[in-house]
Design an enzyme around this catalytic site. Structure first.
Site, PDB file in Angstrom:
ATOM      1  N   VAL A 222       0.699  -1.177  -0.038  1.00 19.99           N
ATOM      2  CA  VAL A 222      -0.064  -0.023   0.086  1.00 19.99           C
ATOM      3  C   VAL A 222       0.990   1.237   0.043  1.00 19.99           C
ATOM      4  O   VAL A 222       0.479   2.180  -0.776  1.00 19.99           O
ATOM      5  CB  VAL A 222      -1.040  -0.113   1.325  1.00 19.99           C
ATOM      6  CG1 VAL A 222      -1.628   1.265   1.430  1.00 19.99           C
ATOM      7  CG2 VAL A 222      -1.879  -1.220   1.251  1.00 19.99           C
TER       8      VAL A 222
ATOM      9  N   ASP B 201      10.722   3.501   5.384  1.00 23.63           N
ATOM     10  CA  ASP B 201      10.649   2.339   5.726  1.00 23.63           C
ATOM     11  C   ASP B 201      12.147   1.817   6.693  1.00 23.63           C
ATOM     12  O   ASP B 201      13.185   2.560   5.980  1.00 23.63           O
ATOM     13  CB  ASP B 201      10.427   1.449   4.564  1.00 23.63           C
ATOM     14  CG  ASP B 201      10.126   0.086   5.091  1.00 23.63           C
ATOM     15  OD1 ASP B 201       8.905  -0.438   4.735  1.00 23.63           O
ATOM     16  OD2 ASP B 201      10.724  -0.943   5.633  1.00 23.63           O
TER      17      ASP B 201
ATOM     18  N   LEU C 167      -7.358  -1.034  -2.950  1.00 19.81           N
ATOM     19  CA  LEU C 167      -6.401  -1.637  -4.288  1.00 19.81           C
ATOM     20  C   LEU C 167      -6.333  -2.943  -4.096  1.00 19.81           C
ATOM     21  O   LEU C 167      -6.402  -3.834  -3.179  1.00 19.81           O
ATOM     22  CB  LEU C 167      -5.243  -1.046  -3.935  1.00 19.81           C
ATOM     23  CG  LEU C 167      -4.843   0.501  -3.531  1.00 19.81           C
ATOM     24  CD1 LEU C 167      -3.512   0.691  -3.257  1.00 19.81           C
ATOM     25  CD2 LEU C 167      -5.563   1.403  -4.577  1.00 19.81           C
ATOM     26  N   ARG C 168      -6.635  -3.510  -5.301  1.00 21.75           N
ATOM     27  CA  ARG C 168      -6.290  -5.058  -5.717  1.00 21.75           C
ATOM     28  C   ARG C 168      -5.031  -5.245  -6.348  1.00 21.75           C
ATOM     29  O   ARG C 168      -4.551  -4.603  -7.040  1.00 21.75           O
ATOM     30  CB  ARG C 168      -7.451  -5.540  -6.746  1.00 21.75           C
ATOM     31  CG  ARG C 168      -8.948  -5.534  -6.631  1.00 21.75           C
ATOM     32  CD  ARG C 168      -9.615  -5.560  -7.659  1.00 21.75           C
ATOM     33  NE  ARG C 168      -9.414  -4.442  -8.529  1.00 21.75           N
ATOM     34  CZ  ARG C 168     -10.169  -4.121  -9.748  1.00 21.75           C
ATOM     35  NH1 ARG C 168     -10.712  -5.216 -10.439  1.00 21.75           N
ATOM     36  NH2 ARG C 168      -9.687  -3.152 -10.453  1.00 21.75           N
TER      37      ARG C 168
ATOM     38  N   ALA D 230     -16.706 -19.037  -9.555  1.00 23.02           N
ATOM     39  CA  ALA D 230     -16.353 -20.081  -8.740  1.00 23.02           C
ATOM     40  C   ALA D 230     -15.035 -20.856  -8.972  1.00 23.02           C
ATOM     41  O   ALA D 230     -14.488 -20.666  -9.877  1.00 23.02           O
ATOM     42  CB  ALA D 230     -17.491 -21.128  -8.913  1.00 23.02           C
ATOM     43  N   GLY D 231     -14.525 -21.362  -7.960  1.00 24.24           N
ATOM     44  CA  GLY D 231     -13.262 -21.900  -7.919  1.00 24.24           C
ATOM     45  C   GLY D 231     -12.738 -22.562  -7.042  1.00 24.24           C
ATOM     46  O   GLY D 231     -13.334 -23.253  -5.946  1.00 24.24           O
TER      47      GLY D 231
ATOM     48  N   CYS E 195      -5.175 -10.284   2.340  1.00 24.98           N
ATOM     49  CA  CYS E 195      -6.342  -9.369   2.892  1.00 24.98           C
ATOM     50  C   CYS E 195      -7.698 -10.325   3.133  1.00 24.98           C
ATOM     51  O   CYS E 195      -8.022  -9.973   4.371  1.00 24.98           O
ATOM     52  CB  CYS E 195      -6.664  -8.360   1.776  1.00 24.98           C
ATOM     53  SG  CYS E 195      -5.203  -7.554   1.261  1.00 24.98           S
TER      54      CYS E 195
ATOM     55  N   LYS F 197      -3.705 -15.574  -6.675  1.00 27.82           N
ATOM     56  CA  LYS F 197      -4.543 -15.326  -7.847  1.00 27.82           C
ATOM     57  C   LYS F 197      -3.592 -14.746  -8.986  1.00 27.82           C
ATOM     58  O   LYS F 197      -2.350 -14.736  -9.014  1.00 27.82           O
ATOM     59  CB  LYS F 197      -5.352 -13.980  -7.481  1.00 27.82           C
ATOM     60  CG  LYS F 197      -4.850 -12.626  -7.397  1.00 27.82           C
ATOM     61  CD  LYS F 197      -5.711 -11.665  -7.243  1.00 27.82           C
ATOM     62  CE  LYS F 197      -5.192 -10.283  -7.297  1.00 27.82           C
ATOM     63  NZ  LYS F 197      -6.003  -9.033  -6.914  1.00 27.82           N
TER      64      LYS F 197
HETATM   65  C1  UGA Z   1      -8.927  -7.393  -2.052  1.00 21.99           C
HETATM   66  C2  UGA Z   1     -10.142  -6.531  -2.474  1.00 21.99           C
HETATM   67  O1  UGA Z   1     -10.653  -6.964  -3.606  1.00 21.99           O
HETATM   68  C3  UGA Z   1      -9.497  -5.067  -2.586  1.00 21.99           C
HETATM   69  O2  UGA Z   1     -10.574  -4.138  -2.786  1.00 21.99           O
HETATM   70  C4  UGA Z   1      -8.804  -4.828  -1.133  1.00 21.99           C
HETATM   71  O3  UGA Z   1      -8.312  -3.492  -1.274  1.00 21.99           O
HETATM   72  C5  UGA Z   1      -7.620  -5.598  -0.995  1.00 21.99           C
HETATM   73  O4  UGA Z   1      -8.106  -6.954  -0.948  1.00 21.99           O
HETATM   74  C6  UGA Z   1      -7.063  -5.219   0.305  1.00 21.99           C
HETATM   75  O5  UGA Z   1      -7.805  -5.375   1.519  1.00 21.99           O
HETATM   76  O6  UGA Z   1      -6.006  -4.671   0.468  1.00 21.99           O
HETATM   77  P1  UGA Z   1      -6.779  -8.623  -3.411  1.00 21.99           P
HETATM   78  O7  UGA Z   1      -6.689  -9.307  -2.109  1.00 21.99           O
HETATM   79  O8  UGA Z   1      -5.732  -7.876  -4.293  1.00 21.99           O
HETATM   80  O9  UGA Z   1      -7.726  -7.398  -2.980  1.00 21.99           O
HETATM   81  O10 UGA Z   1      -7.323  -9.698  -4.366  1.00 21.99           O
HETATM   82  P2  UGA Z   1      -8.717 -10.232  -5.171  1.00 21.99           P
HETATM   83  O11 UGA Z   1      -8.782  -9.641  -6.365  1.00 21.99           O
HETATM   84  O12 UGA Z   1      -9.867  -9.420  -4.361  1.00 21.99           O
HETATM   85  O13 UGA Z   1      -8.981 -11.496  -5.111  1.00 21.99           O
HETATM   86  C7  UGA Z   1      -9.165 -12.163  -3.665  1.00 21.99           C
HETATM   87  C8  UGA Z   1      -8.970 -13.639  -3.778  1.00 21.99           C
HETATM   88  O14 UGA Z   1     -10.430 -13.935  -4.485  1.00 21.99           O
HETATM   89  C9  UGA Z   1      -8.154 -14.254  -4.832  1.00 21.99           C
HETATM   90  O15 UGA Z   1      -7.876 -15.644  -4.171  1.00 21.99           O
HETATM   91  C10 UGA Z   1      -9.142 -14.546  -5.973  1.00 21.99           C
HETATM   92  O16 UGA Z   1      -8.451 -15.734  -6.850  1.00 21.99           O
HETATM   93  C11 UGA Z   1     -10.194 -15.124  -5.644  1.00 21.99           C
HETATM   94  N1  UGA Z   1     -11.576 -14.763  -6.375  1.00 21.99           N
HETATM   95  C12 UGA Z   1     -11.789 -13.382  -6.838  1.00 21.99           C
HETATM   96  C13 UGA Z   1     -12.328 -15.771  -6.586  1.00 21.99           C
HETATM   97  O17 UGA Z   1     -11.944 -16.643  -6.289  1.00 21.99           O
HETATM   98  N2  UGA Z   1     -13.367 -15.453  -7.440  1.00 21.99           N
HETATM   99  C14 UGA Z   1     -13.863 -14.210  -7.754  1.00 21.99           C
HETATM  100  O18 UGA Z   1     -14.896 -14.237  -8.484  1.00 21.99           O
HETATM  101  C15 UGA Z   1     -12.928 -13.347  -7.486  1.00 21.99           C
END
Ligand code: UGA
Length: 450
Positions: A12, A31, A151-152, A250-251, A258, A318
């Site tokens: 972040v 840091d 943020l993702r 689904a998966g 996070c 992911k």
């Molecule tokens: C997540 C949130 O999406 C962000 O908005 C947030 O800022 C961030 O956490 C955080 O708290 O810092 P992130 O951890 O980067 O972001 O990952 P995501 O893209 O949300 O995916 C999370 C998990 O869900 C992954 O393992 C992904 O494979 C899984 N996923 C996502 C699914 O299994 N199905 C989906 O439809 C979407």
């Protein structure tokens, strides 16, 4: 343009610093990890994130982005963002030690009227703790604002520069104005709330997204039992703008740094304060079961997994990231190893040391085909684009048994079967080539009136 300081050069912190510099602010990012800082000074970010290295280099070249490995005696900043790590503890509660240390130190280096901003995901009530610590240690008055990030990983720079909303929580309206000004160039929708509500918005957002994924994973299990296709179900649901198509894939379930930490922390906070977070508990339980369901599929095709050689495609949590923290893929690898299987892991970007760290005993493969040699099954565990177009002919030639378990529903099942594979996936029995159940499912159990 304002002088901004960011404490913590993690995910972040670096993204926020580079993006604030891009918006024209003068940013000092601090840091205590000297190696990290020297890499950043050379324009190399410690994390794999599209566009980030280029943005850091642009900031350094503009003279607006500075990296320090120690706190200066006097920190010349109107706004100080706290973006340090808040790992989950064994009990599920967030560990605030890094936040406390950062605030205690920074408070002695800033002047009255400085705004401290919590960007780390912190338990509800942390704003008050930061406020108290800053006043005890420094020469206030200071204001504290909660500004959670959304943020993702993999699209963090884009998300920062195109925010759907900026949430700002504080008791001091002038402090909210000051932080809002930093984002003015982005013309975002700004929500002004009290500090606890801002902190809660972050947890509730992540918990909701995790819930959405667990929901569709539960639907997938029901689809498998009843002969429906969960991908089409999700498409049909997603066309309703009240539902939206996002986070309905689904998966293997959710992971990362996070969702698991935040869902656990929210569950813990709720329990500790006498609330009953039944839904959150189920959301986590369903998520764990997604990994077990894939193991069950492997067992139903191969029998006991002891001594079987299984290729796992993907190690990151992911696609588009090298982050393996709480990776569902590596959790699956660990479960395979526990059953006595030989797990061979391939990932397009994750380094073998990281795989060895996350799943001790796993064998790393340099390429998909190398990993396929002698494998009795290949499991698609991470949604990397590289795995969407597998070379079925060569894969089949190298594998000892043509079995694919597509735990992320990436492939065209018919094409895989046409290439001679037994194809298993998640919530799509038709794609697996299975006939629909002979007995039509009864929508209404006897005794229940419509
Ligand atoms: C997540 C949130 O999406 C962000 O908005 C947030 O800022 C961030 O956490 C955080 O708290 O810092 P992130 O951890 O980067 O972001 O990952 P995501 O893209 O949300 O995916 C999370 C998990 O869900 C992954 O393992 C992904 O494979 C899984 N996923 C996502 C699914 O299994 N199905 C989906 O439809 C979407």
């Amino acid at each position: 343009m304002a002088n901004v300081a960011v404490i913590g050069c993690g995910y972040v912190g670096v993204v926020s610093s580079a993006c604030f510099a891009k918006l024209g602010h003068d940013v000092t990012c601090i840091d205590i990890d000297a190696d990290r800082i020297s890499a950043l000074r050379m324009g190399r970010s410690p994390i794999y994130e599209p566009e980030l290295d280029a943005l850091v280099q642009e900031g350094l070249a503009s003279g607006r982005l500075h990296f320090l490995d120690d706190y200066p005696d006097q920190l010349d900043a109107r706004v100080v963002f706290i973006a340090v790590n808040t790992p989950g503890s064994q009990e599920g509660a967030a560990d605030l030690r890094a936040v406390r240390d950062a605030v205690a130190t920074v408070a002695t280096r800033i002047g009255p009227g400085t705004v401290l901003v919590n960007k780390s995901t912190v338990p509800i009530g942390t704003g008050e703790i930061v406020h108290g610590m800053a006043h005890r240690n420094g020469n206030g008055p200071f204001a504290v604002v909660s500004n959670p990030e959304f943020l993702r990983e993999g699209s963090a720079v884009h998300d920062f520069l195109h925010p759907e909303r900026i949430v700002l929580g504080s008791d001091d309206a002038w402090a909210i104005d000051m932080v809002a000004e930093l984002y003015a160039g982005l013309r975002p929708a700004i929500q002004r709330v009290d500090i606890r509500t801002a902190e809660m918005i972050k947890y509730a957002s992540n918990a909701f997204l995790a819930t959405k994924i667990s929901f569709i994973n539960e639907m997938a299990a029901i689809c498998e039992a009843l002969g429906a296709d969960v991908r089409e179900v999700a498409t049909g649901m997603g066309m309703d703008s009240r539902i939206s198509p996002h986070f309905l894939y689904a998966g293997l379930g959710w992971g990362g740094s996070c969702f698991p930490k935040d869902v656990r922390a929210l569950t813990h906070m709720a329990e500790a304060h006498g609330a009953h977070p039944q839904l959150l508990r189920s959301v986590s339980e369903i998520n764990h079961h997604q990994r077990l369901r894939v193991l069950a599929k492997l067992r139903s095709s191969l029998g006991p997994l002891e001594g079987r050689r299984v290729l796992v495609l993907g190690a990151s949590f992911k696609g588009n990231t090298d982050d393996t923290r709480n990776s569902p893929a590596l959790e699956l690898v660990r479960l395979l190893l526990l059953e006595g299987a030989t797990a061979v892991v391939h990932d397009p970007v994750v380094r073998p040391e990281r795989i060895a760290e996350g799943a001790p005993g796993a064998v790393c493969a340099a390429s998909i085909l190398e990993g396929a040699d002698g494998a009795e099954a290949a499991v698609i565990a991470t949604e990397w684009d590289d795995y969407r177009e597998l070379d079925f002919v060569n894969l089949r030639a190298r594998m000892a048994r043509p079995l694919i378990v597509d735990a992320r529903n990436l492939l065209d099942g018919r094409a895989a079967r046409a290439a001679g594979f037994e194809y298993r996936c998640v919530g799509r029995p038709g794609e697996e080539g299975l006939p629909f159940p002979v007995t039509p499912a009864l929508a209404v159990p006897t005794g229940v009136e419509r």
